[in-house]
Scaffold this motif. Structure first.
Motif, PDB file in Angstrom:
ATOM      1  N   THR A 279       0.832  -1.205   0.000  1.00 26.02           N
ATOM      2  CA  THR A 279       0.000   0.000   0.000  1.00 26.02           C
ATOM      3  C   THR A 279       0.865   1.253   0.000  1.00 26.02           C
ATOM      4  N   ALA A 280       0.402   2.277  -0.713  1.00 35.05           N
ATOM      5  CA  ALA A 280       1.014   3.601  -0.679  1.00 35.05           C
ATOM      6  C   ALA A 280       0.008   4.578  -0.086  1.00 35.05           C
ATOM      7  N   VAL A 281       0.542   5.683   0.471  1.00 37.11           N
ATOM      8  CA  VAL A 281      -0.334   6.695   1.062  1.00 37.11           C
ATOM      9  C   VAL A 281       0.046   8.073   0.548  1.00 37.11           C
ATOM     10  N   SER A 282      -0.959   8.930   0.513  1.00 35.58           N
ATOM     11  CA  SER A 282      -0.782  10.350   0.235  1.00 35.58           C
ATOM     12  C   SER A 282      -1.718  11.085   1.185  1.00 35.58           C
ATOM     13  N   GLY A 283      -1.752  12.404   1.113  1.00 40.53           N
ATOM     14  CA  GLY A 283      -2.618  13.144   2.017  1.00 40.53           C
ATOM     15  C   GLY A 283      -3.139  14.425   1.400  1.00 40.53           C
ATOM     16  N   LEU A 284      -4.335  14.795   1.792  1.00 39.85           N
ATOM     17  CA  LEU A 284      -4.919  16.091   1.466  1.00 39.85           C
ATOM     18  C   LEU A 284      -4.793  16.967   2.702  1.00 39.85           C
ATOM     19  N   ILE A 285      -4.226  18.154   2.537  1.00 43.06           N
ATOM     20  CA  ILE A 285      -3.937  19.023   3.683  1.00 43.06           C
ATOM     21  C   ILE A 285      -4.512  20.404   3.413  1.00 43.06           C
ATOM     22  N   TRP A 286      -5.225  20.968   4.385  1.00 42.66           N
ATOM     23  CA  TRP A 286      -5.784  22.309   4.223  1.00 42.66           C
ATOM     24  C   TRP A 286      -6.074  22.935   5.579  1.00 42.66           C
ATOM     25  N   ARG A 287      -6.339  24.229   5.546  1.00 47.93           N
ATOM     26  CA  ARG A 287      -6.810  24.954   6.730  1.00 47.93           C
ATOM     27  C   ARG A 287      -8.213  25.470   6.456  1.00 47.93           C
ATOM     28  N   ASN A 288      -8.994  25.608   7.526  1.00 52.48           N
ATOM     29  CA  ASN A 288     -10.384  26.053   7.353  1.00 52.48           C
ATOM     30  C   ASN A 288     -10.601  27.473   7.881  1.00 52.48           C
ATOM     31  N   THR A 289      -9.558  28.259   7.931  1.00 54.68           N
ATOM     32  CA  THR A 289      -9.694  29.638   8.424  1.00 54.68           C
ATOM     33  C   THR A 289     -10.563  30.460   7.487  1.00 54.68           C
ATOM     34  N   THR A 290     -11.258  31.440   8.052  1.00 59.61           N
ATOM     35  CA  THR A 290     -12.199  32.268   7.298  1.00 59.61           C
ATOM     36  C   THR A 290     -11.948  33.738   7.605  1.00 59.61           C
ATOM     37  N   GLU A 291     -11.853  34.521   6.546  1.00 62.92           N
ATOM     38  CA  GLU A 291     -11.696  35.971   6.692  1.00 62.92           C
ATOM     39  C   GLU A 291     -13.041  36.642   6.493  1.00 62.92           C
ATOM     40  N   ALA A 292     -13.282  37.691   7.282  1.00 62.31           N
ATOM     41  CA  ALA A 292     -14.553  38.407   7.203  1.00 62.31           C
ATOM     42  C   ALA A 292     -14.739  39.019   5.826  1.00 62.31           C
ATOM     43  N   GLY A 293     -15.977  38.952   5.346  1.00 64.40           N
ATOM     44  CA  GLY A 293     -16.320  39.556   4.062  1.00 64.40           C
ATOM     45  C   GLY A 293     -16.097  38.657   2.867  1.00 64.40           C
ATOM     46  N   LEU A 294     -15.521  37.469   3.077  1.00 60.09           N
ATOM     47  CA  LEU A 294     -15.282  36.532   1.973  1.00 60.09           C
ATOM     48  C   LEU A 294     -16.144  35.292   2.148  1.00 60.09           C
ATOM     49  N   ASP A 295     -16.506  34.669   1.049  1.00 63.58           N
ATOM     50  CA  ASP A 295     -17.353  33.476   1.078  1.00 63.58           C
ATOM     51  C   ASP A 295     -16.504  32.233   1.335  1.00 63.58           C
ATOM     52  N   ALA A 296     -16.914  31.462   2.309  1.00 64.83           N
ATOM     53  CA  ALA A 296     -16.225  30.195   2.591  1.00 64.83           C
ATOM     54  C   ALA A 296     -16.557  29.173   1.515  1.00 64.83           C
ATOM     55  N   VAL A 297     -15.602  28.302   1.238  1.00 69.61           N
ATOM     56  CA  VAL A 297     -15.752  27.290   0.196  1.00 69.61           C
ATOM     57  C   VAL A 297     -15.727  25.899   0.835  1.00 69.61           C
ATOM     58  N   THR A 298     -16.707  25.093   0.469  1.00 69.83           N
ATOM     59  CA  THR A 298     -16.744  23.691   0.891  1.00 69.83           C
ATOM     60  C   THR A 298     -16.756  22.808  -0.348  1.00 69.83           C
ATOM     61  N   VAL A 299     -15.910  21.792  -0.344  1.00 67.49           N
ATOM     62  CA  VAL A 299     -15.804  20.869  -1.475  1.00 67.49           C
ATOM     63  C   VAL A 299     -16.160  19.470  -0.971  1.00 67.49           C
ATOM     64  N   PRO A 300     -17.358  18.974  -1.286  1.00 64.80           N
ATOM     65  CA  PRO A 300     -17.756  17.666  -0.754  1.00 64.80           C
ATOM     66  C   PRO A 300     -17.066  16.486  -1.436  1.00 64.80           C
ATOM     67  N   TYR A 301     -16.727  16.637  -2.726  1.00 64.47           N
ATOM     68  CA  TYR A 301     -16.202  15.514  -3.499  1.00 64.47           C
ATOM     69  C   TYR A 301     -14.847  15.845  -4.105  1.00 64.47           C
ATOM     70  N   VAL A 302     -13.993  14.833  -4.179  1.00 70.27           N
ATOM     71  CA  VAL A 302     -12.713  14.956  -4.870  1.00 70.27           C
ATOM     72  C   VAL A 302     -12.533  13.735  -5.769  1.00 70.27           C
ATOM     73  N   ARG A 303     -12.362  13.988  -7.067  1.00 67.84           N
ATOM     74  CA  ARG A 303     -12.070  12.888  -7.994  1.00 67.84           C
ATOM     75  C   ARG A 303     -10.559  12.685  -8.010  1.00 67.84           C
ATOM     76  N   VAL A 304     -10.117  11.460  -7.735  1.00 80.09           N
ATOM     77  CA  VAL A 304      -8.696  11.162  -7.581  1.00 80.09           C
ATOM     78  C   VAL A 304      -8.276  10.136  -8.625  1.00 80.09           C
ATOM     79  N   ARG A 305      -7.149  10.422  -9.289  1.00 80.24           N
ATOM     80  CA  ARG A 305      -6.472   9.445 -10.147  1.00 80.24           C
ATOM     81  C   ARG A 305      -5.108   9.186  -9.522  1.00 80.24           C
ATOM     82  N   ALA A 306      -4.758   7.942  -9.337  1.00 78.77           N
ATOM     83  CA  ALA A 306      -3.482   7.618  -8.710  1.00 78.77           C
ATOM     84  C   ALA A 306      -2.312   8.168  -9.523  1.00 78.77           C
TER      85      ALA A 306
END
Length: 337
Positions: A279-306
């Motif tokens: 088995t091999a592993v990788s990772g998705l890394i992000w921060r969920n910080t939010t700045e006032a006056g900007l629209d937050a983004v949520t991504v429910p799905y990720v299409r992955v190709r090895a």
């Protein structure tokens, strides 16, 4: 002419004997008992099923819930129900069944919900549904996630989700809810742990980890086939919204250190070959910080190709990217043994 002795007028049958004979006759004729709703001998003790009229959530709705009373739970001692015996019409008590399979046993709450899924789309979809079991005040006492594979276009399927063991001290559960629904094309859904896709590669995402606004979700690539599989680089990602359309405006950056150091996915890529079972592993890394006056983004799905040309798999990490507009991805590396 005298009648032979014993052929006189019929003698009355004693009431107690008549009752036993009548019960034995009924048992022979019917074979099984009917539920006695009057609470007398032989009364049914099935848990009540209550209809649910909540509207569907993304094609999924609960139609009824079953919640036993305290005396009906499987960890309590059942009261034997008298059933007719074939010998001389006598009545004896048979033990009630305690359930079968791994789902039954001491401590099982007996709480369950019947649901139905309707696919009104144009392609076969695999659904993953999060059910919550709640109190009358809406407090969640437990949750269960169910995956229903390959629901054909225009089809409706039905199933039952069981709560199982309720934690000690939990408040009484009164109903069940559909909390979350994700659905992906059946051909791109992650395979079950005991199923190897035709590609020979099984790709899945874990539940992830979160701390101080930093999020990390692992991608796991197992060679479940019979041939070696080579990797050299990063997974190829496409971000999709709730309708599985491309999400614009998010940068995909290579390396976990593009978001934060110490995530375990900071090293540059290097060639590796997975032998069958590795088995091999990788990772998705992000921060969920939010700045006032900007629209937050949520991504429910990720299409992955090895890698380039690999079959796509859609995972559902629910990226709460806030207003950062950035997602880091780690290079493939061999999983720790």
């Amino acid at each position: 002419m005298r009648r032979p002795r014993g052929f006189g007028p019929a003698r009355p049958v004693l009431p107690a004997v008549a009752a036993v004979l009548l019960l034995a006759s009924a048992a022979t004729a019917c074979g099984t008992e009917r539920a006695d709703t009057t609470g007398g001998v032989g009364a049914a003790t099935a848990a009540p099923r209550t209809s649910v009229t909540d509207p569907p959530v993304d094609g999924v709705r609960i139609t009824s819930v079953t919640i036993p009373t305290a005396s009906q739970t499987r960890d309590s001692t059942p009261t034997p129900t008298p059933t007719p015996s074939r010998s001389l019409g006598l009545v004896h008590a048979d033990p009630l069944p305690t359930g079968s399979g791994d789902s039954a046993g001491p401590g099982d709450s007996g709480i369950s919900a019947v649901y139905e899924i309707t696919n009104d789309g144009s392609e076969s979809l695999t659904y993953t549904v999060l059910f919550t079991f709640t109190t009358s005040r809406g407090e969640v006492m437990s949750s269960k996630r169910e995956t229903v594979r390959a629901v054909g276009a225009g089809r409706t399927v039905r199933g039952t989700v069981e709560l199982g063991v309720l934690v000690p001290g939990a408040s009484p559960v009164t109903t069940a809810k559909v909390a979350e629904v994700t659905k992906v094309p059946a051909a791109e859904a992650p395979a079950d742990a005991d199923v190897c896709p035709s590609s020979g590669i099984r790709l899945t995402a874990d539940e992830g980890d979160a701390a101080m606004g930093l999020r990390v979700v692992g991608l796991h690539l197992e060679n479940c086939g019979k041939k070696d599989y080579s990797l050299d680089g990063y997974p190829q990602l496409s971000l999709l919204d709730e309708d599985r359309r491309p999400v614009e405006g998010v940068q995909i950056l290579q390396g976990g250190d593009s978001i934060s150091t110490g995530t375990g996915y900071d090293d540059p890529p290097s060639p590796l070959t997975l032998k069958p079972g590795e088995t091999a592993v990788s990772g998705l890394i992000w921060r969920n910080t939010t700045e006032a006056g900007l629209d937050a983004v949520t991504v429910p799905y990720v299409r992955v190709r090895a890698k380039s040309g690999a079959a796509p798999v859609i995972v559902t990490p629910h990226l709460d990217l806030g207003t950062t507009g950035k997602l880091g991805v780690g290079a493939w590396k061999r999983a720790d043994r």
